[in-house]
Enzyme design. Structure first.
Site, short mmCIF file in Angstrom:
data_model
loop_
_atom_site.label_atom_id
_atom_site.label_comp_id
_atom_site.label_asym_id
_atom_site.label_seq_id
_atom_site.Cartn_x
_atom_site.Cartn_y
_atom_site.Cartn_z
N LYS A 113 0.83 -1.20 0.00
CA LYS A 113 0.00 0.00 0.00
C LYS A 113 0.86 1.25 0.00
CE LYS A 113 -4.18 -1.73 2.27
NZ LYS A 113 -5.16 -1.45 3.33
N LYS A 199 -6.74 -10.04 -7.72
CA LYS A 199 -7.87 -10.14 -6.81
C LYS A 199 -8.96 -9.13 -7.16
CE LYS A 199 -8.35 -9.97 -2.05
NZ LYS A 199 -7.94 -9.93 -0.65
N LYS A 202 -11.80 -3.31 -4.41
CA LYS A 202 -12.51 -2.03 -4.42
C LYS A 202 -11.66 -0.94 -5.05
CE LYS A 202 -14.27 -2.92 0.15
NZ LYS A 202 -14.72 -2.48 1.45
#
Ligand code: TRP
Length: 336
Positions: A113, A199, A202
């Site tokens: 991230k 994956k 969102k």
């Protein structure tokens, strides 16, 4: 014997998609009756990356309503909002001070991230796993149902427990309880509709890459019509050369409730032109009752608020006791 306790949570960043549902909430629902469950909406985690203040509150309520719509049963489960229970922030601080920095800089998810945030990495992103540890430890949770990608965070939580108990506890009198991950094996990993090697997420900029739980039927039809496939006829599970095929068959298996063997037999001679409408209608039919229940919950004035109010009370009571235990162990004077 008292039931074991389960705690888990989902972040209120936008809409829930099939990956969240099949990898997490559906498993919570399936197992809930054997446990005493706490399911929170982790809105403090949601601001570890840039977020939109205009939608945070509505997103938080939407996730709580979806928990209910997916079948979380208030007879055995407590639903609450993380930021409503201030002990989460407070225990995070106490745990911060016993957690070595390099444990956090080494976390895989932090590194992934942080790269995406570039220059703009907040301290909160680094501290994310300690907040998650506090979520779990406040409730003395025995089991934490999560996806494979969260396993490292549970291991860190266990390391923090060991360190705290070792440094401040007495032998045979642990301050905090070590949780175990509960990782479901059946189809926990749902991949993107536009790239079967990634994956479903969102944060993917394309909404075509995912099916959201609240997508209306025509949106689902369009997404499955446009999703990536391959030119091979006959559909099989598990071919590493055909990740999209495996993913779409897995989705069909989970949406239909059929066994893997039955789906393999049913689809082995199909082409995409025959399979796609089948997957589409099965998905729409599976999501219909969830969408109907969601609407019903949202249309009932005051209902969700009352669920979250009760949840907050139940959660606070337990969390405050644990927080107190930790404070005493660390030598704090408590207000009288
Ligand atoms: N990190 C989890 C995820 O992204 C969300 C989460 C926060 C969580 N706190 C938790 C999950 C506590 C389980 C228990 O999926």
């Amino acid at each position: 014997m008292a039931k074991q306790r389960v705690l888990s949570g989902v972040q209120p960043t936008g809409n829930l998609h099939l990956g969240n549902y099949l990898g997490a909430i559906r498993n919570w629902v399936k197992g809930q009756h054997q446990y005493d469950n706490f399911f929170c909406v982790v809105d403090l985690h949601a601001i570890t990356v840039p977020h939109n203040p205009a939608t945070l509150s509505a997103d938080t309520h939407a996730i709580a309503a979806l928990y209910l719509a997916c079948g979380i049963d208030l007879d055995c489960s407590t639903i609450f909002v993380q930021s409503h229970v201030s002990a989460h922030s407070e225990l995070t601080w106490l745990l911060n001070c016993i957690t070595p920095l390099n444990w956090l800089t080494d976390m895989i998810q932090f590194k992934e991230k942080a790269v995406k945030q570039g220059e703009n990495v907040g301290v909160g992103l680094l501290d994310y796993p300690v907040l998650m540890a506090a979520d779990i430890l406040l409730y003395d949770a025995d089991k934490v149902p999560v996806g494979e990608d969260q396993k490292q965070h549970i291991e860190l939580t266990r390391d923090i427990v060991d360190r705290l108990n070792h440094q401040y506890g007495k032998p045979n009198q642990p301050i905090l309880k070590s949780p175990a991950p509960l990782i479901s094996t059946d189809g926990a990993r749902i991949m993107s509709l536009t790239d079967g090697t990634r994956k479903m997420s969102k944060s993917d900029p394309s909404d075509l890459s995912r099916i959201n739980l609240l997508d209306p039927p025509d949106v689902i039809r369009n997404k499955i019509k446009k999703c990536k496939t391959d030119p091979v006829r006959g559909l099989v599970f598990g071919d590493p050369e055909r990740p999209e095929c495996n993913n779409l068959l897995t989705l069909y298996m989970l949406m239909s409730g059929k066994s893997k063997q039955d789906v393999a037999a049913e689809c082995q001679d199909m082409g995409w032109g025959q399979f796609k409408p089948l997957l589409t209608e099965t998905t729409i039919a599976h999501l219909q009752p969830i969408q109907d229940k969601y609407k019903q919950i949202m249309d009932e004035p005051g209902y969700l608020e009352s669920v979250l109010h009760d949840g907050r009370q139940k959660a606070s009571e337990i969390a405050n006791q644990t927080l107190r235990r930790v404070k005493v162990a660390l030598g704090y004077s408590l207000p009288t």
